[in-house]
Design a protein around this motif. Structure first.
Motif, PDB file in Angstrom:
ATOM      1  N   ARG A 104       0.822  -1.203  -0.125  1.00 44.93           N
ATOM      2  CA  ARG A 104       0.121  -0.045  -0.130  1.00 44.93           C
ATOM      3  C   ARG A 104       1.050   1.311  -0.128  1.00 44.93           C
ATOM      4  O   ARG A 104       0.550   2.155  -0.755  1.00 44.93           O
ATOM      5  N   SER A 105       1.896   1.158   0.595  1.00 50.17           N
ATOM      6  CA  SER A 105       2.667   2.297   0.684  1.00 50.17           C
ATOM      7  C   SER A 105       3.407   2.789  -0.640  1.00 50.17           C
ATOM      8  O   SER A 105       3.719   3.719  -1.130  1.00 50.17           O
ATOM      9  N   LEU A 106       3.579   1.714  -1.512  1.00 53.48           N
ATOM     10  CA  LEU A 106       4.058   1.800  -2.823  1.00 53.48           C
ATOM     11  C   LEU A 106       3.058   2.228  -3.725  1.00 53.48           C
ATOM     12  O   LEU A 106       3.405   2.682  -4.853  1.00 53.48           O
ATOM     13  N   GLY A 107       1.996   2.138  -3.238  1.00 57.14           N
ATOM     14  CA  GLY A 107       0.577   2.701  -4.040  1.00 57.14           C
ATOM     15  C   GLY A 107       0.194   1.373  -4.862  1.00 57.14           C
ATOM     16  O   GLY A 107      -0.628   1.818  -5.771  1.00 57.14           O
ATOM     17  N   ILE A 108       0.557   0.384  -4.594  1.00 58.17           N
ATOM     18  CA  ILE A 108      -0.143  -0.991  -5.211  1.00 58.17           C
ATOM     19  C   ILE A 108      -1.352  -1.508  -4.021  1.00 58.17           C
ATOM     20  O   ILE A 108      -1.105  -1.885  -3.140  1.00 58.17           O
ATOM     21  N   THR A 109      -2.725  -1.227  -4.728  1.00 53.29           N
ATOM     22  CA  THR A 109      -3.636  -1.399  -3.929  1.00 53.29           C
ATOM     23  C   THR A 109      -4.442  -2.355  -4.353  1.00 53.29           C
ATOM     24  O   THR A 109      -5.544  -2.841  -3.808  1.00 53.29           O
ATOM     25  N   TYR A 110      -4.687  -2.862  -5.963  1.00 57.76           N
ATOM     26  CA  TYR A 110      -5.298  -3.745  -6.493  1.00 57.76           C
ATOM     27  C   TYR A 110      -4.452  -5.066  -6.448  1.00 57.76           C
ATOM     28  O   TYR A 110      -3.541  -5.021  -7.617  1.00 57.76           O
ATOM     29  N   TYR A 111      -4.580  -5.929  -5.824  1.00 56.15           N
ATOM     30  CA  TYR A 111      -3.850  -7.140  -5.774  1.00 56.15           C
ATOM     31  C   TYR A 111      -4.754  -8.260  -5.155  1.00 56.15           C
ATOM     32  O   TYR A 111      -5.629  -8.079  -4.374  1.00 56.15           O
ATOM     33  N   PRO A 112      -4.414  -9.628  -5.818  1.00 61.76           N
ATOM     34  CA  PRO A 112      -5.380 -10.734  -5.015  1.00 61.76           C
ATOM     35  C   PRO A 112      -4.968 -10.955  -3.616  1.00 61.76           C
ATOM     36  O   PRO A 112      -3.951 -10.634  -3.082  1.00 61.76           O
ATOM     37  N   SER A 113      -5.915 -11.529  -2.921  1.00 59.34           N
ATOM     38  CA  SER A 113      -5.789 -11.989  -1.539  1.00 59.34           C
ATOM     39  C   SER A 113      -4.601 -12.764  -1.428  1.00 59.34           C
ATOM     40  O   SER A 113      -4.134 -13.836  -2.354  1.00 59.34           O
ATOM     41  N   LYS A 114      -3.701 -12.750  -0.148  1.00 59.96           N
ATOM     42  CA  LYS A 114      -2.697 -13.589  -0.130  1.00 59.96           C
ATOM     43  C   LYS A 114      -2.903 -15.083   0.110  1.00 59.96           C
ATOM     44  O   LYS A 114      -2.056 -15.806   0.094  1.00 59.96           O
ATOM     45  N   TYR A 115      -4.169 -15.268   0.384  1.00 60.93           N
ATOM     46  CA  TYR A 115      -4.903 -16.695   0.525  1.00 60.93           C
ATOM     47  C   TYR A 115      -4.221 -17.395  -0.945  1.00 60.93           C
ATOM     48  O   TYR A 115      -3.995 -18.753  -0.671  1.00 60.93           O
ATOM     49  N   TRP A 116      -4.408 -16.859  -1.922  1.00 57.36           N
ATOM     50  CA  TRP A 116      -4.008 -17.381  -3.415  1.00 57.36           C
ATOM     51  C   TRP A 116      -2.592 -17.928  -3.487  1.00 57.36           C
ATOM     52  O   TRP A 116      -2.228 -18.630  -4.437  1.00 57.36           O
ATOM     53  N   ALA A 117      -1.926 -17.211  -2.720  1.00 57.98           N
ATOM     54  CA  ALA A 117      -0.391 -17.392  -2.919  1.00 57.98           C
ATOM     55  C   ALA A 117      -0.081 -18.777  -2.313  1.00 57.98           C
ATOM     56  O   ALA A 117       0.921 -19.351  -3.028  1.00 57.98           O
ATOM     57  N   LEU A 118      -0.797 -19.459  -1.274  1.00 61.69           N
ATOM     58  CA  LEU A 118      -0.513 -20.664  -1.011  1.00 61.69           C
ATOM     59  C   LEU A 118      -1.593 -21.740  -1.813  1.00 61.69           C
ATOM     60  O   LEU A 118      -1.397 -22.857  -2.089  1.00 61.69           O
TER      61      LEU A 118
END
Length: 192
Positions: A104-118
């Protein structure tokens, strides 16, 4: 020093036309690709130059040295695919391991949930394992049981033909045939 002296032609013995040619430097017989008089002419010579082709007389085609040497399309696709895979892996790992406040501090607000990383890698591993198990199970189902006669012979089996001595002269090589189970047992167990 006169340019005529460099060419070793006596100027007194030449007529007027020959004297002009002798005074002209470089001589007109010189190849135009070797003589450059101005930068503009250099650029025009580079544009008008044709590629040198070394023809092979036996095949009437350019030799290997004259062919275009460039990457094959399969090499290009492989290179692009490897670079794309490396970049996708780097983006995936950055997304999976970077905490949400940093994103969020880098300005990236649209991304999938971390659940999908696993979840996605887990689903892929389970799908591959299940597909291998299902494939082996289908092979076991399609294989006849060991007590079935189809493991010994079927509609494509060929019995060995017996030949008389007269036929052996005509056919020196026996045709392809299956070895019968009696012969196999006799060879393996020695008629016990």
């Amino acid at each position: 020093m006169c340019r005529c002296a460099l060419r070793r032609w006596p100027v007194a013995e030449m007529d007027e036309g020959a004297r002009r040619k002798a005074m002209e430097w470089p001589p007109p017989s010189t190849s135009p690709s070797l003589v450059v008089r101005s930068p503009r002419q250099t650029v025009s010579l580079i544009r008008n130059r044709r590629p040198h082709r070394d023809w092979d007389n036996s095949t009437r085609s350019p030799s290997f040295a004259a062919r275009d040497h460039g990457p094959k399309p399969s090499e290009v696709y492989g290179f692009v695919g490897s670079i794309t895979t490396a970049m996708a892996t780097a983006v995936y790992l950055a997304w999976a391991y970077t905490p949400e406040p940093v994103l969020r501090s880098l300005g990236i607000t649209y991304y999938p949930s971390k659940y999908w990383a696993l979840a996605v890698p887990s689903f892929v591993i389970v799908a591959v394992a299940l597909s291998m198990a299902i494939y082996m199970g289908l092979n076991f189902v399609a294989t006849p049981p060991p007590t079935s006669f189809s493991t010994i012979f079927d509609e494509n089996s060929r019995e060995r033909m017996t030949f008389s001595p007269a036929m052996e002269e005509e056919m020196p090589i026996e045709p392809i045939s299956d070895i019968s189970i009696d012969q196999i047992n006799d060879l393996m167990f020695g008629g016990r």
